[in-house]
Design a protein around this motif. Structure first.
Motif, PDB file in Angstrom:
ATOM      1  N   VAL A 189       0.924  -1.179  -0.020  1.00 13.79           N
ATOM      2  CA  VAL A 189       0.004  -0.040   0.045  1.00 13.79           C
ATOM      3  C   VAL A 189       0.802   1.288  -0.086  1.00 13.79           C
ATOM      4  CG1 VAL A 189      -1.685   1.535   1.354  1.00 13.79           C
ATOM      5  CG2 VAL A 189      -1.900  -1.313   1.202  1.00 13.79           C
ATOM      6  N   LYS A 190       0.450   2.260  -0.784  1.00 15.95           N
ATOM      7  CA  LYS A 190       1.243   3.359  -0.946  1.00 15.95           C
ATOM      8  C   LYS A 190       0.225   4.590  -0.557  1.00 15.95           C
ATOM      9  CE  LYS A 190       4.904   4.542  -3.293  1.00 15.95           C
ATOM     10  NZ  LYS A 190       5.699   4.685  -4.625  1.00 15.95           N
ATOM     11  N   ILE A 191       0.742   5.419   0.376  1.00 19.56           N
ATOM     12  CA  ILE A 191      -0.227   6.583   0.716  1.00 19.56           C
ATOM     13  C   ILE A 191       0.255   7.877   0.319  1.00 19.56           C
ATOM     14  CG2 ILE A 191      -1.396   7.685   2.600  1.00 19.56           C
ATOM     15  CD1 ILE A 191      -1.576   4.978   4.145  1.00 19.56           C
ATOM     16  N   ASP A 192      -0.317   8.764  -0.087  1.00 14.96           N
ATOM     17  CA  ASP A 192       0.288  10.178  -0.666  1.00 14.96           C
ATOM     18  C   ASP A 192      -0.474  11.202   0.813  1.00 14.96           C
ATOM     19  OD1 ASP A 192       0.946  12.580  -1.371  1.00 14.96           O
ATOM     20  OD2 ASP A 192      -0.139  12.724  -3.290  1.00 14.96           O
ATOM     21  N   HIS A 193       0.388  11.795   1.239  1.00 13.52           N
ATOM     22  CA  HIS A 193       0.324  12.406   2.655  1.00 13.52           C
ATOM     23  C   HIS A 193      -0.013  14.057   2.167  1.00 13.52           C
ATOM     24  CE1 HIS A 193       0.708   8.755   5.065  1.00 13.52           C
ATOM     25  NE2 HIS A 193       1.910   8.790   4.415  1.00 13.52           N
ATOM     26  N   GLY A 194       0.573  14.347   0.883  1.00 17.13           N
ATOM     27  CA  GLY A 194       0.584  15.793   0.657  1.00 17.13           C
ATOM     28  C   GLY A 194       1.852  16.292   1.133  1.00 17.13           C
ATOM     29  N   HIS A 195       1.946  17.576   0.842  1.00 13.62           N
ATOM     30  CA  HIS A 195       3.322  18.342   1.363  1.00 13.62           C
ATOM     31  C   HIS A 195       4.528  17.398   0.925  1.00 13.62           C
ATOM     32  CE1 HIS A 195       0.770  20.929   3.641  1.00 13.62           C
ATOM     33  NE2 HIS A 195      -0.072  19.725   3.999  1.00 13.62           N
ATOM     34  N   GLN A 196       4.581  17.009  -0.145  1.00 13.41           N
ATOM     35  CA  GLN A 196       5.734  16.174  -0.837  1.00 13.41           C
ATOM     36  C   GLN A 196       6.072  14.664   0.202  1.00 13.41           C
ATOM     37  OE1 GLN A 196       6.421  19.873   0.065  1.00 13.41           O
ATOM     38  NE2 GLN A 196       5.187  19.889  -1.803  1.00 13.41           N
ATOM     39  N   TYR A 197       5.333  14.236   0.779  1.00 11.38           N
ATOM     40  CA  TYR A 197       5.276  12.918   1.521  1.00 11.38           C
ATOM     41  C   TYR A 197       4.526  11.931   1.032  1.00 11.38           C
ATOM     42  CZ  TYR A 197       8.362  15.474   4.953  1.00 11.38           C
ATOM     43  OH  TYR A 197       9.347  16.144   5.613  1.00 11.38           O
ATOM     44  N   GLU A 198       5.201  10.790   0.913  1.00  4.92           N
ATOM     45  CA  GLU A 198       4.476   9.447   0.598  1.00  4.92           C
ATOM     46  C   GLU A 198       5.103   8.491   1.709  1.00  4.92           C
ATOM     47  OE1 GLU A 198       2.992   9.441  -4.216  1.00  4.92           O
ATOM     48  OE2 GLU A 198       5.126   8.976  -3.619  1.00  4.92           O
ATOM     49  N   THR A 199       4.223   7.382   1.529  1.00  2.00           N
ATOM     50  CA  THR A 199       4.714   6.399   2.628  1.00  2.00           C
ATOM     51  C   THR A 199       4.312   4.952   1.818  1.00  2.00           C
ATOM     52  OG1 THR A 199       2.890   6.304   3.947  1.00  2.00           O
ATOM     53  CG2 THR A 199       4.794   7.532   5.025  1.00  2.00           C
ATOM     54  N   LEU A 200       5.112   3.914   2.208  1.00  2.34           N
ATOM     55  CA  LEU A 200       5.263   2.676   1.370  1.00  2.34           C
ATOM     56  C   LEU A 200       4.917   1.281   2.736  1.00  2.34           C
ATOM     57  CD1 LEU A 200       4.963   0.931  -1.267  1.00  2.34           C
ATOM     58  CD2 LEU A 200       7.525   0.717  -0.851  1.00  2.34           C
ATOM     59  N   TYR A 201       4.026   0.639   2.614  1.00  2.28           N
ATOM     60  CA  TYR A 201       3.789  -0.361   3.524  1.00  2.28           C
ATOM     61  C   TYR A 201       3.847  -1.948   2.662  1.00  2.28           C
ATOM     62  CZ  TYR A 201       1.875   3.550   5.809  1.00  2.28           C
ATOM     63  OH  TYR A 201       1.913   4.811   6.263  1.00  2.28           O
ATOM     64  N   ALA A 202       4.931  -2.625   2.635  1.00  4.96           N
ATOM     65  CA  ALA A 202       4.919  -3.775   1.761  1.00  4.96           C
ATOM     66  C   ALA A 202       5.149  -5.108   2.374  1.00  4.96           C
ATOM     67  CB  ALA A 202       6.270  -3.727   0.960  1.00  4.96           C
ATOM     68  N   HIS A 203       4.941  -6.119   1.595  1.00  6.78           N
ATOM     69  CA  HIS A 203       4.872  -7.822   2.184  1.00  6.78           C
ATOM     70  C   HIS A 203       3.955  -7.991   2.964  1.00  6.78           C
ATOM     71  CE1 HIS A 203       8.932  -7.477   0.140  1.00  6.78           C
ATOM     72  NE2 HIS A 203       9.433  -6.694   1.257  1.00  6.78           N
ATOM     73  N   LEU A 204       2.591  -7.311   2.788  1.00  4.30           N
ATOM     74  CA  LEU A 204       1.407  -7.429   3.623  1.00  4.30           C
ATOM     75  C   LEU A 204       0.890  -8.755   3.296  1.00  4.30           C
ATOM     76  CD1 LEU A 204      -0.310  -3.942   3.214  1.00  4.30           C
ATOM     77  CD2 LEU A 204       1.483  -4.711   5.004  1.00  4.30           C
ATOM     78  N   SER A 205       0.230  -9.592   4.169  1.00  2.00           N
ATOM     79  CA  SER A 205      -0.691 -10.658   4.136  1.00  2.00           C
ATOM     80  C   SER A 205      -1.946 -10.168   3.699  1.00  2.00           C
ATOM     81  CB  SER A 205      -0.507 -11.406   5.387  1.00  2.00           C
ATOM     82  OG  SER A 205      -1.414 -10.723   6.400  1.00  2.00           O
ATOM     83  N   GLN A 206      -2.535  -9.134   3.869  1.00  2.00           N
ATOM     84  CA  GLN A 206      -3.728  -8.480   3.511  1.00  2.00           C
ATOM     85  C   GLN A 206      -3.835  -7.197   3.290  1.00  2.00           C
ATOM     86  OE1 GLN A 206      -6.649  -9.545   6.502  1.00  2.00           O
ATOM     87  NE2 GLN A 206      -8.420  -8.963   5.013  1.00  2.00           N
ATOM     88  N   MET A 207      -4.306  -6.652   2.541  1.00  3.52           N
ATOM     89  CA  MET A 207      -4.658  -5.085   2.559  1.00  3.52           C
ATOM     90  C   MET A 207      -6.167  -4.827   2.639  1.00  3.52           C
ATOM     91  SD  MET A 207      -2.430  -4.451  -1.067  1.00  3.52           S
ATOM     92  CE  MET A 207      -3.299  -5.593  -2.030  1.00  3.52           C
TER      93      MET A 207
END
Length: 289
Positions: A222-240
């Motif tokens: 999952v990738k989330i755009d937070h605005g203000h030039q920030y994004e975060t990535l959450y990988a290898h999940l068993s479930q989204m």
């Protein structure tokens, strides 16, 4: 010792060709009349002195009150100046909006004359509406917008914890040896948190889900755009538990820890990107180890 009755005095007033006028003066009567006149004058003087003293006291009290009012207005004006800078209102805009604002330029002097209280109060009466108008119509809305923008920016800052409960860091950001063996090295654009499959994964800041998909390297991620030039990535999940377009807040569960994709064991790969470039999540997170 007995007092003797004073003899009356006779005064003769004459003029050429005129009939003489005779006045008989009793000393006791003259003395009483003189005493009454002197007492009356003294009482009048005392009354005027007391009245003038009262007026002076009232005038001083009015002057003190006027000075206090102007001092308070100057303090309010200074506070509004601070708020003005906080709200991003320029000095030119401030001067245009508040032409009566007090300034203290260098190179002043001359004979000091105390300003009358009426003038001081008139100055205060003129300045108060101007300050109120600037605060209400210009500074306050700009400040509210500034604070709202700052609140949004704070909410978008990815400093939350990505894993619910305890999680052990199993791999740091930066260059590392290949986790699948061999003598090669690779650049790791995040931090890995080892844990049991199914452990809840949390959004670290407010934002919008821009990716919720599977790929060979990151597995379910999952990738989330937070605005203000920030994004975060959450990988290898068993479930989204989110999909593209979902709006999330800091602390919301977005999936569960897993072992999908290129993974040597159950863990979360957590990455932070600023302006598209990976940055070390340790700069944002409060980690014990």
């Amino acid at each position: 010792m007995a007092l003797h009755q004073p003899k009356p005095y006779t005064v003769l007033i004459t003029a050429t060709g005129k009939t003489a006028i005779t006045l008989t003066l009793n000393p006791w009567v003259a003395l009483a009349t003189g005493t009454m006149l002197v007492g009356g004058v003294a009482a009048t003087i005392a009354g005027l002195t007391y009245h003038n003293w009262q007026l002076a006291e009232q005038n001083q009290a009015l002057t003190d009150t006027a000075n206090e009012v102007l001092t308070e207005l100057n303090a309010i004006g200074s506070e509004i100046r601070v708020l003005k800078h906080r709200a991003g209102v320029s000095d030119a805009e401030w001067d245009a909006l508040s032409p009566d604002a007090e300034t203290t330029p260098q190179g002043q002097g001359g004979q000091a004359l105390e300003a009358p209280p009426e003038l001081l109060l008139a100055t205060a009466q003129r300045r108060l509406p101007a300050l109120s108008a600037v605060l209400t119509m210009d500074v306050r809305p700009a400040l509210e917008a500034t604070l709202e923008a700052e609140a949004d920016q704070r909410a978008a800052f990815p400093d939350g914890k990505p894993v619910a409960g305890e999680a052990k860091v199993s791999s740091e950001f930066g260059v590392r040896s290949n986790p699948f063996g061999g003598s090669s090295y690779e650049v790791h654009e995040g931090i890995d948190f080892a844990g049991p499959v199914g452990q809840p994964i949390l959004a670290t800041a407010d934002g919008v889900v821009v990716k919720a998909d599977y790929e060979r390297g990151y597995g379910n991620h999952v990738k989330i755009d937070h605005g203000h030039q920030y994004e975060t990535l959450y990988a290898h999940l068993s479930q989204m538990t989110v999909k593209i377009g979902d709006r999330v807040r800091r602390g919301d569960v977005i999936g569960h820890l897993g072992n999908t994709g290129r993974s040597s064991g159950p863990h979360l790969h957590y990455g932070i990107y600023r302006n598209g470039q990976a940055v070390n999540p340790r700069y944002f997170l409060k980690l014990e180890d």
